[in-house]
Design an enzyme around this catalytic site. Structure first.
Site, mmCIF file in Angstrom:
data_model
loop_
_atom_site.group_PDB
_atom_site.id
_atom_site.type_symbol
_atom_site.label_atom_id
_atom_site.label_comp_id
_atom_site.label_asym_id
_atom_site.label_seq_id
_atom_site.Cartn_x
_atom_site.Cartn_y
_atom_site.Cartn_z
ATOM 1 C CD GLU A 176 9.947 31.764 -74.821
ATOM 2 O OE1 GLU A 176 10.594 30.714 -74.878
ATOM 3 O OE2 GLU A 176 9.060 31.970 -73.966
ATOM 4 C CD GLU A 308 4.821 32.027 -74.964
ATOM 5 O OE1 GLU A 308 5.313 31.217 -74.145
ATOM 6 O OE2 GLU A 308 5.134 32.052 -76.166
HETATM 7 O O1 AHR Z 1 3.751 28.116 -74.113
HETATM 8 C C1 AHR Z 1 4.678 27.081 -74.267
HETATM 9 C C2 AHR Z 1 6.038 27.585 -74.698
HETATM 10 O O2 AHR Z 1 6.576 28.383 -73.689
HETATM 11 C C3 AHR Z 1 6.089 28.451 -75.912
HETATM 12 O O3 AHR Z 1 6.112 27.739 -77.094
HETATM 13 C C4 AHR Z 1 7.370 29.208 -75.733
HETATM 14 O O4 AHR Z 1 7.340 30.476 -76.331
HETATM 15 C C5 AHR Z 1 7.539 29.269 -74.240
HETATM 16 O O5 AHR Z 1 8.794 28.879 -73.831
#
Ligand code: AHR
Length: 509
Positions: A176, A308
């Protein structure tokens, strides 16, 4: 019960292979995912090996966990790997500023993670620090992990008790980068990704598939910028190979970031449909990124990695807001099944996906009780288990004749049936989700191209959408054999109960 739908599957027309890695996982130093989840420490009374909880390992081996991403997430861009090697009592401490502002003692580090992957039989996916780490730091971590001779880092590893190098097939370049990973603009990050990737070297016979931190949801411009850094619009030549994949992150919630994301267990039918609509949006988002990538990489050499995804609800009342501990209901299971259908249908571009996160955080497979230690498998876990047959199988198109029933949700039409299929070794697996909260449905499976010599079905459902598993009722949502499967002139006829997930297994002649 409404009229039957006909779903046509050409069993003799295999499409692109569904990588087992779309069933990947994610474990961050966040709340009770690592500490208290995977890792209970060497003094724990629970059965463990080197502090790693063995019932967690066993449950994940049962779903053939293909890979595990670690150490973050946002944590990865604060993580300095040298703090997590050597004698535990000597390891420096740090503040986990993203997640609960708690002190991290680094007792779970590189050796513990690699041991965990060995126990799981899973490929490690290490997420490297670009946000606050140096090029040298990242380069030396890869050398430490994967080099076999007497190089400085290989020697350091040996002095910490590990002789042989490990195999590390997947490497993340930041996380991110547009947010917690450094608040960068895409152009700046694209250059950094190329720079860091240059020093993530292949040592010995270890080949690293490098994945650049990608877009937030539908930020197609981010993807375009990364693709431009490898190729050009309409180029006929191969993309440059600084990195082989780029990621996207997308979470499903019914509320909004910052205010309330919605309760995990207290929701009405309308909110359920909003969750389904937003889960279904993953299909549009993957298609959007794939379309951009096609313009720069028509031969589909660069992989899309959804590293994710999953539901993000408000934390369970009374738990630490920074620990992201949430319950998991039948609704979460249907969110998962809808995502897998999208990944299967884009098997030619989506090479990996990692649900967030495996234990005790967000849309977990496993929840553990902090006091009793009791372990519960969630409804989402069961979708992973029911889909093991799709791992590395050839995708099959499922085409529905006529109109799939829909419902208007947030100004769009949500299809109430989701399906996908695959074939491998003279078997086929068909997955169907009936997203209708109230109506059962019957589907005729028009099976063409090969003889079906045997068939069986399993169903995952419950009396209510809010049903979830607890230590007292661990199988409230668990798959059972489904007797709603009958021969039909076209193949098979299948009953789908309201709000259910069903898999049909076929033996092919
Ligand atoms: O999964 C939780 C968080 O969500 C992670 O650390 C981040 O990459 C995302 O914003």
């Amino acid at each position: 019960m409404s009229d039957s739908l006909v779903a046509v599957v050409d069993l003799d027309l295999p499409g692109p292979t569904i990588s087992r890695h779309v069933y990947g996982h994610f474990a961050e130093h966040l709340g009770r995912c690592i500490y208290g989840g995977f890792y209970v420490g060497e003094d724990s009374d629970l059965p463990h090996e080197g502090g790693i909880r063995l019932d967690v390992v066993e449950a994940l081996r049962a779903v053939a966990i293909p890979n595990l991403r670690w150490p973050g997430g946002c944590f990865a861009d604060d993580y300095h790997w040298r703090d997590g090697i050597g004698p535990r009592e000597d390891r420096p401490r740090m503040v986990n500023s993203h997640w609960g502002d708690v002190v991290e003692d680094n007792s779970f580090g590189t050796h513990e993670f690699m041991h965990l992957c060995e126990l799981l039989g899973a490929d490690p996916y290490v997420s490297g620090n670009i946000g606050s780490g140096t090029v040298r730091e990242m380069s030396e971590w890869v050398e430490y992990l994967t080099r076999g001779d007497d190089s400085p880092m290989a020697s350091l590893r040996r002095s910490n008790g590990r002789d042989n190098p490990w195999r590390v097939p997947f490497w993340g370049l930041g996380n991110e980068a547009w947010g917690c990973g450094g608040s960068m603009r895409a152009e700046h990050f694209a250059d950094l990704a190329r720079q860091y990737a240059t020093y993530v070297r292949n040592h010995g016979d270890n080949t690293v598939y490098k994945i650049a931190a990608g877009a937030n949801g539908d930020d197609y411009a981010w993807t375009e910028t990364l693709m431009k850094s490898l190729s050009c619009l309409g180029c006929s030549r191969e993309p440059q190979s600084y990195f082989q994949g780029l990621s996207i992150h997308y979470y499903t919630m019914t509320g909004t970031w910052g205010v309330s994301k919605g309760s995990a267990t207290e929701f009405d039918v309308e909110e359920y449909y909003v969750a389904m609509r937003r889960a279904h949006r993953m299909r549009e988002i993957v298609a959007g990124h794939a379309a951009v990538m096609d313009c720069y990489d028509p031969k589909r050499r660069v992989g899309l990695v959804v590293d994710e995804w999953g539901t993000w609800w408000d934390v369970e009342p009374g738990t630490n807001p920074g620990f992201l501990y949430q319950q998991n209901t039948l609704r979460d299971a249907l969110v998962a099944s809808v995502h897998f259908d999208a990944f299967h249908d884009h098997a030619d571009r989506v090479v990996m996906a990692n649900i967030a996160q495996t234990v005790n955080v967000l849309q977990a497979m496993i929840l553990t009780d902090p006091d009793s230690g009791a372990l519960v498998l969630t409804p989402t876990y069961h979708v992973f288990e029911m889909n093991v047959g799709h791992h590395d199988a050839a995708s099959l198109a499922v085409r529905v004749k006529g109109e799939v029933p829909t419902r208007e949700v947030e100004g769009t039409q949500l299809p109430l049936l989701s399906a996908s299929a695959s074939t491998k070794d003279d078997t086929a697996l068909i997955s169907l989700s009936n997203l209708d909260a109230q109506e059962a449905r019957t589907v005729v499976l028009d099976l063409r191209g090969r003889d079906v010599t045997a068939s069986s079905a399993r169903v995952l459902t419950a009396a209510t959408l809010q049903t979830h598993n607890t230590p007292e009722a661990p199988d409230a949502v668990a798959p059972v054999a489904h007797d709603g499967l009958r021969p039909h002139a076209l193949g098979l006829e299948l009953d789908l109960p309201a709000h259910s997930y069903v898999t049909v297994s076929l033996e092919l002649g």
